[in-house]
Design a protein around this motif. Structure first.
Motif, PDB file in Angstrom:
ATOM      1  N   GLY A  12       0.935  -1.051  -0.056  1.00 23.63           N
ATOM      2  CA  GLY A  12       0.036   0.010  -0.144  1.00 23.63           C
ATOM      3  C   GLY A  12       0.919   1.170  -0.129  1.00 23.63           C
ATOM      4  N   HIS A  13       0.378   2.404   0.592  1.00 29.56           N
ATOM      5  CA  HIS A  13       1.163   3.394   0.635  1.00 29.56           C
ATOM      6  C   HIS A  13       2.459   3.643   0.942  1.00 29.56           C
ATOM      7  CE1 HIS A  13      -3.329   4.945   0.976  1.00 29.56           C
ATOM      8  NE2 HIS A  13      -2.572   5.804   0.230  1.00 29.56           N
ATOM      9  N   VAL A  14       2.671   2.869   2.334  1.00 30.56           N
ATOM     10  CA  VAL A  14       4.189   2.702   2.727  1.00 30.56           C
ATOM     11  C   VAL A  14       4.954   2.107   1.938  1.00 30.56           C
ATOM     12  CG1 VAL A  14       5.365   1.934   4.821  1.00 30.56           C
ATOM     13  CG2 VAL A  14       3.355   3.114   5.218  1.00 30.56           C
ATOM     14  N   GLU A 102       7.126  -6.385   6.150  1.00 31.16           N
ATOM     15  CA  GLU A 102       5.802  -6.499   6.421  1.00 31.16           C
ATOM     16  C   GLU A 102       4.894  -5.010   6.630  1.00 31.16           C
ATOM     17  OE1 GLU A 102       2.014  -8.234   7.972  1.00 31.16           O
ATOM     18  OE2 GLU A 102       2.883  -6.236   8.209  1.00 31.16           O
ATOM     19  N   THR A 103       3.961  -4.672   5.731  1.00 31.14           N
ATOM     20  CA  THR A 103       3.317  -3.554   5.809  1.00 31.14           C
ATOM     21  C   THR A 103       1.836  -3.689   5.590  1.00 31.14           C
ATOM     22  OG1 THR A 103       3.701  -2.984   3.649  1.00 31.14           O
ATOM     23  CG2 THR A 103       5.372  -1.937   5.253  1.00 31.14           C
ATOM     24  N   THR A 104       1.350  -4.648   6.178  1.00 31.20           N
ATOM     25  CA  THR A 104      -0.064  -4.939   5.992  1.00 31.20           C
ATOM     26  C   THR A 104      -0.755  -3.900   7.181  1.00 31.20           C
ATOM     27  OG1 THR A 104      -0.253  -6.837   7.760  1.00 31.20           O
ATOM     28  CG2 THR A 104       0.260  -7.193   5.256  1.00 31.20           C
ATOM     29  N   THR A 105      -2.189  -3.867   6.752  1.00 31.82           N
ATOM     30  CA  THR A 105      -3.019  -3.046   7.544  1.00 31.82           C
ATOM     31  C   THR A 105      -2.835  -3.624   8.996  1.00 31.82           C
ATOM     32  OG1 THR A 105      -4.410  -3.519   5.607  1.00 31.82           O
ATOM     33  CG2 THR A 105      -5.240  -1.922   7.401  1.00 31.82           C
ATOM     34  N   LEU A 106      -3.087  -2.558  10.066  1.00 31.83           N
ATOM     35  CA  LEU A 106      -3.232  -2.792  11.470  1.00 31.83           C
ATOM     36  C   LEU A 106      -4.613  -3.546  11.639  1.00 31.83           C
ATOM     37  CD1 LEU A 106      -2.295  -2.639  14.209  1.00 31.83           C
ATOM     38  CD2 LEU A 106      -3.262  -0.279  14.326  1.00 31.83           C
ATOM     39  N   THR A 130       9.107  -4.202   9.679  1.00 33.34           N
ATOM     40  CA  THR A 130       7.861  -3.744   9.653  1.00 33.34           C
ATOM     41  C   THR A 130       7.446  -2.458  10.309  1.00 33.34           C
ATOM     42  OG1 THR A 130       5.572  -4.332  10.218  1.00 33.34           O
ATOM     43  CG2 THR A 130       6.908  -4.923  11.855  1.00 33.34           C
ATOM     44  N   ALA A 131       6.531  -1.758   9.467  1.00 36.48           N
ATOM     45  CA  ALA A 131       5.920  -0.585   9.960  1.00 36.48           C
ATOM     46  C   ALA A 131       4.329  -0.973  10.605  1.00 36.48           C
ATOM     47  CB  ALA A 131       5.620   0.291   8.868  1.00 36.48           C
ATOM     48  N   ASN A 132       4.146  -1.889  10.600  1.00 37.48           N
ATOM     49  CA  ASN A 132       2.809  -2.327  11.462  1.00 37.48           C
ATOM     50  C   ASN A 132       3.042  -2.397  12.888  1.00 37.48           C
ATOM     51  OD1 ASN A 132       0.585  -3.822  12.173  1.00 37.48           O
ATOM     52  ND2 ASN A 132       0.298  -4.823  10.445  1.00 37.48           N
ATOM     53  N   LYS A 133       2.121  -1.653  13.666  1.00 33.73           N
ATOM     54  CA  LYS A 133       2.340  -1.722  14.955  1.00 33.73           C
ATOM     55  C   LYS A 133       2.089  -3.104  15.782  1.00 33.73           C
ATOM     56  CE  LYS A 133      -0.094   1.660  13.906  1.00 33.73           C
ATOM     57  NZ  LYS A 133       0.501   2.348  12.813  1.00 33.73           N
ATOM     58  N   GLY A 134       1.153  -3.806  15.022  1.00 35.64           N
ATOM     59  CA  GLY A 134       0.316  -4.983  15.677  1.00 35.64           C
ATOM     60  C   GLY A 134       1.311  -5.862  16.208  1.00 35.64           C
ATOM     61  N   GLY A 214      -3.003   9.793   2.692  1.00 44.33           N
ATOM     62  CA  GLY A 214      -2.496   8.734   3.107  1.00 44.33           C
ATOM     63  C   GLY A 214      -1.934   8.520   4.395  1.00 44.33           C
ATOM     64  N   VAL A 215      -2.227   9.385   5.183  1.00 41.30           N
ATOM     65  CA  VAL A 215      -1.471   9.458   6.483  1.00 41.30           C
ATOM     66  C   VAL A 215      -2.621   8.766   7.478  1.00 41.30           C
ATOM     67  CG1 VAL A 215      -0.767  10.909   8.542  1.00 41.30           C
ATOM     68  CG2 VAL A 215      -0.035  11.637   6.049  1.00 41.30           C
ATOM     69  N   ALA A 216      -3.804   9.154   7.225  1.00 36.77           N
ATOM     70  CA  ALA A 216      -4.865   8.452   8.132  1.00 36.77           C
ATOM     71  C   ALA A 216      -4.943   6.913   7.926  1.00 36.77           C
ATOM     72  CB  ALA A 216      -6.336   9.037   7.801  1.00 36.77           C
ATOM     73  N   GLU A 217      -5.049   6.182   8.749  1.00 38.68           N
ATOM     74  CA  GLU A 217      -5.278   4.625   8.425  1.00 38.68           C
ATOM     75  C   GLU A 217      -6.356   4.218   7.566  1.00 38.68           C
ATOM     76  OE1 GLU A 217      -3.679   1.992   9.647  1.00 38.68           O
ATOM     77  OE2 GLU A 217      -2.119   3.142  10.948  1.00 38.68           O
ATOM     78  N   ALA A 218      -6.403   3.254   6.873  1.00 39.02           N
ATOM     79  CA  ALA A 218      -7.508   2.891   5.971  1.00 39.02           C
ATOM     80  C   ALA A 218      -8.899   2.952   6.569  1.00 39.02           C
ATOM     81  CB  ALA A 218      -7.133   1.360   5.421  1.00 39.02           C
TER      82      ALA A 218
HETATM   83  N1  LIG Z   1       0.457   5.492   6.275  1.00 36.05           N
HETATM   84  C1  LIG Z   1       1.383   5.763   7.129  1.00 36.05           C
HETATM   85  O1  LIG Z   1       1.626   7.168   7.280  1.00 36.05           O
HETATM   86  C2  LIG Z   1       1.826   5.006   8.233  1.00 36.05           C
HETATM   87  C3  LIG Z   1       2.809   5.662   9.357  1.00 36.05           C
HETATM   88  C4  LIG Z   1       3.312   4.382  10.046  1.00 36.05           C
HETATM   89  C5  LIG Z   1       2.930   3.126  10.124  1.00 36.05           C
HETATM   90  N2  LIG Z   1       2.043   2.752   9.230  1.00 36.05           N
HETATM   91  C6  LIG Z   1       1.658   1.393   9.193  1.00 36.05           C
HETATM   92  O2  LIG Z   1       2.256   0.787   7.856  1.00 36.05           O
HETATM   93  C7  LIG Z   1       1.301  -0.159   7.700  1.00 36.05           C
HETATM   94  C8  LIG Z   1       0.935  -0.002   6.260  1.00 36.05           C
HETATM   95  O3  LIG Z   1       0.455   1.332   6.145  1.00 36.05           O
HETATM   96  P1  LIG Z   1      -0.131   1.800   4.689  1.00 36.05           P
HETATM   97  O4  LIG Z   1      -0.703   3.194   4.770  1.00 36.05           O
HETATM   98  O5  LIG Z   1       0.553   1.138   3.558  1.00 36.05           O
HETATM   99  O6  LIG Z   1      -1.585   0.751   4.536  1.00 36.05           O
HETATM  100  P2  LIG Z   1      -2.408   0.611   2.966  1.00 36.05           P
HETATM  101  O7  LIG Z   1      -2.174   1.644   2.136  1.00 36.05           O
HETATM  102  O8  LIG Z   1      -3.856   0.562   3.520  1.00 36.05           O
HETATM  103  O9  LIG Z   1      -1.815  -0.690   2.771  1.00 36.05           O
HETATM  104  C9  LIG Z   1      -1.790  -1.925   3.358  1.00 36.05           C
HETATM  105  C10 LIG Z   1      -1.244  -3.156   2.377  1.00 36.05           C
HETATM  106  O10 LIG Z   1      -1.627  -4.406   3.011  1.00 36.05           O
HETATM  107  C11 LIG Z   1      -2.146  -5.215   2.315  1.00 36.05           C
HETATM  108  N3  LIG Z   1      -2.642  -6.348   2.983  1.00 36.05           N
HETATM  109  C12 LIG Z   1      -3.730  -6.308   3.820  1.00 36.05           C
HETATM  110  N4  LIG Z   1      -3.893  -7.559   4.361  1.00 36.05           N
HETATM  111  C13 LIG Z   1      -2.922  -8.533   3.944  1.00 36.05           C
HETATM  112  C14 LIG Z   1      -2.584  -9.707   3.864  1.00 36.05           C
HETATM  113  N5  LIG Z   1      -3.270 -10.630   4.770  1.00 36.05           N
HETATM  114  N6  LIG Z   1      -1.632 -10.146   3.137  1.00 36.05           N
HETATM  115  C15 LIG Z   1      -0.894  -9.433   2.314  1.00 36.05           C
HETATM  116  N7  LIG Z   1      -1.096  -8.285   2.086  1.00 36.05           N
HETATM  117  C16 LIG Z   1      -2.135  -7.605   3.029  1.00 36.05           C
HETATM  118  C17 LIG Z   1      -3.154  -4.553   1.464  1.00 36.05           C
HETATM  119  O11 LIG Z   1      -3.525  -5.182   0.308  1.00 36.05           O
HETATM  120  P3  LIG Z   1      -4.747  -4.631  -0.729  1.00 36.05           P
HETATM  121  O12 LIG Z   1      -4.400  -3.121  -1.194  1.00 36.05           O
HETATM  122  O13 LIG Z   1      -4.757  -5.391  -1.745  1.00 36.05           O
HETATM  123  O14 LIG Z   1      -5.994  -4.791   0.189  1.00 36.05           O
HETATM  124  C18 LIG Z   1      -2.167  -3.155   1.204  1.00 36.05           C
HETATM  125  O15 LIG Z   1      -1.354  -3.532  -0.039  1.00 36.05           O
HETATM  126  C19 LIG Z   1      -0.041  -0.244   8.712  1.00 36.05           C
HETATM  127  O16 LIG Z   1      -0.029  -1.203   9.526  1.00 36.05           O
HETATM  128  C20 LIG Z   1       0.141   1.153   9.163  1.00 36.05           C
HETATM  129  O17 LIG Z   1      -0.533   1.237  10.496  1.00 36.05           O
HETATM  130  C21 LIG Z   1       1.477   3.624   8.406  1.00 36.05           C
END
Ligand SMILES: NC(=O)c1ccc[n+]([C@@H]2O[C@H](COP(=O)([O-])OP(=O)(O)OC[C@H]3O[C@@H](n4cnc5c(N)ncnc54)[C@H](OP(=O)(O)O)[C@@H]3O)[C@@H](O)[C@H]2O)c1
Length: 374
Positions: A12-14, A102-106, A130-134, A214-218
């Motif tokens: 995703g975004h990250v 690992e950057t899947t959704t929290l 990973t950037a995932n807090k989980g 893209g800063v807020a969680e999905a």
């Molecule tokens: N965005 C930020 O500024 C930020 C900052 C710090 C930490 N984070 C953390 O970094 C992580 C990623 O953030 P993001 O903004 O990149 O989220 P995102 O844009 O929603 O992307 C999440 C990605 O994970 C994939 N996914 C979900 N479940 C999966 C699974 N079981 N197997 C494989 N892929 C899976 C999604 O696939 P689909 O798109 O196909 O559903 C998507 O590609 C999150 O945990 C978030 O809390 C984000």
């Protein structure tokens, strides 16, 4: 200089910013740290999977995903199965050169399936960044122990305060300093929203801006209901205070449009309303809380505008230490993944050097019994 093989779980975004940042930093990473990379696998939830032993053009795939395309066909089995398949095909795991990013959704219910992704990766001989807090918020102790057993690294610097080295600051640069507690503003979306609402913007418009960037969680309720801050608080407390918290054992209150009105009223009185995360020792217990707090204007946390974050650690030896992040965003989070990768790169290179010096007799490959399908 052998490349590190990367498997991206989540694209995703990250992760998309991570692959472009790797390109931008290609030269200094190779020249200064001996780190070169080849992305051989990408797994998503709804955008398919891709595998290429010689390396994928991840930047083009990221461009495609931004335009609604898939990275490949939907695969059979889970993302953990995908990790197992790649680890089995490649010599990189045995050579300590396989890294799962690992950057899947929290998932705030139980941190899964990210915890499984980390466990499987380690069991298969891969390092994990990973950037995932989980994983650190729900299962830090078990995963840290699994990493030690596997002789691989489990790093998560991007999980809290993006590119600021907050875990490393305490773990690597403050030997013999024991944090006894902390308080901070750790969620960019809600701090932006509170600042914007003080200036008259509506709750909905401020949130929409953070989502568009893209800063807020999905799932925006993760931010506004305080879950993201609670997950970060649990991760910080588990790693730095030795706690065994989860986001669900933390007292939690988020922000609402009414909180915006409180922020406006506080500002008029020369104070600021902030979503404060705190944890500390009470006897032999560690307690933690996330919720709006009114702060005096000269409080360091009160001065945080927009997406800025800060954490103030309380330590016995050094008193209070504060870390402030003034610019937060995708580049900062992606940078944290790169920084963790460099940490692994340095350690692997150092181990290879000392192994060459010691010239040990050839050993059979390490058994990775836990890597098989459960
Ligand atoms: N965005 C930020 O500024 C930020 C900052 C710090 C930490 N984070 C953390 O970094 C992580 C990623 O953030 P993001 O903004 O990149 O989220 P995102 O844009 O929603 O992307 C999440 C990605 O994970 C994939 N996914 C979900 N479940 C999966 C699974 N079981 N197997 C494989 N892929 C899976 C999604 O696939 P689909 O798109 O196909 O559903 C998507 O590609 C999150 O945990 C978030 O809390 C984000």
């Amino acid at each position: 200089m052998k490349p590190f093989e990367l498997v991206l779980v989540g694209f995703g975004h990250v992760a998309q910013r991570f692959v472009t940042l790797l390109e931008e930093l290609r030269e200094p990473l190779a020249r200064d740290y001996g780190v070169t990379t080849r992305i051989t696998g990408i797994a998503t939830r709804r955008h398919g999977r891709a595998y290429g032993a010689r390396g994928l053009d991840a930047v083009s795939l990221a461009e495609g995903v931004r335009h609604g395309e898939a990275v490949g066909r939907a695969g059979d089995g889970s993302s953990s199965d995908f990790i197992r398949q790649i680890a089995a095909k490649s010599a990189a795991a045995e050579e300590s050169r396989l890294v799962v990013v690992e950057t899947t959704t929290l998932e705030i219910g139980d941190g899964q399936p990210a915890i499984d992704h980390v466990q499987t990766s380690l069991a298969c001989g891969a390092h994990v960044v990973t950037a995932n807090k989980g994983p650190a918020a729900f299962a830090y102790r078990a995963l840290a122990a699994a990493a030690v057993r596997a002789e691989r690294r489990f790093l998560f610097e991007g999980a809290v305060m993006d590119g600021i080295p907050i875990f490393n600051l305490v773990r690597e640069t403050l030997p013999a300093v024991t944090p006894i507690g902390f308080r901070g503003v750790v969620n960019s979306t809600t701090n932006y929203m509170l600042t914007a609402m003080e200036a008259g913007q509506s709750f909905g418009d401020a949130l929409a801006e953070m989502q568009a960037m893209g800063v807020a969680e999905a799932d925006a309720s993760l931010d506004v209901d305080g879950w993201d801050a609670a997950a970060k608080t649990a991760a910080l407390a588990n790693v730095l205070l030795g706690a065994s918290l989860t986001p669900h054992t933390i007292e939690r209150e988020g922000i609402t449009p009414a909180t915006g009105l409180r922020a406006v009223a506080a500002r008029k009185m020369g104070r600021r309303l902030k979503l404060v995360a705190r944890a500390g020792r009470e006897g032999d217990r560690i307690t933690a809380r996330v919720g709006p707090e009114e702060l005096a204007e000269d409080d360091l946390l009160a001065g945080l505008e927009g997406q800025q974050n800060a954490v103030v650690f309380h330590t016995e030896l050094l008193g209070e230490i504060a870390v402030v992040q003034r610019g937060a965003g995708l580049t900062q989070t992606a940078y944290a993944l790169v920084a963790d990768l460099v940490t692994i790169g340095r350690e692997v290179t150092a181990a290879e050097r000392s192994a060459r010096r010691a010239r040990p007799p050839a050993r059979p490959g390490r058994s990775r019994g836990g890597c098989g399908r459960r």
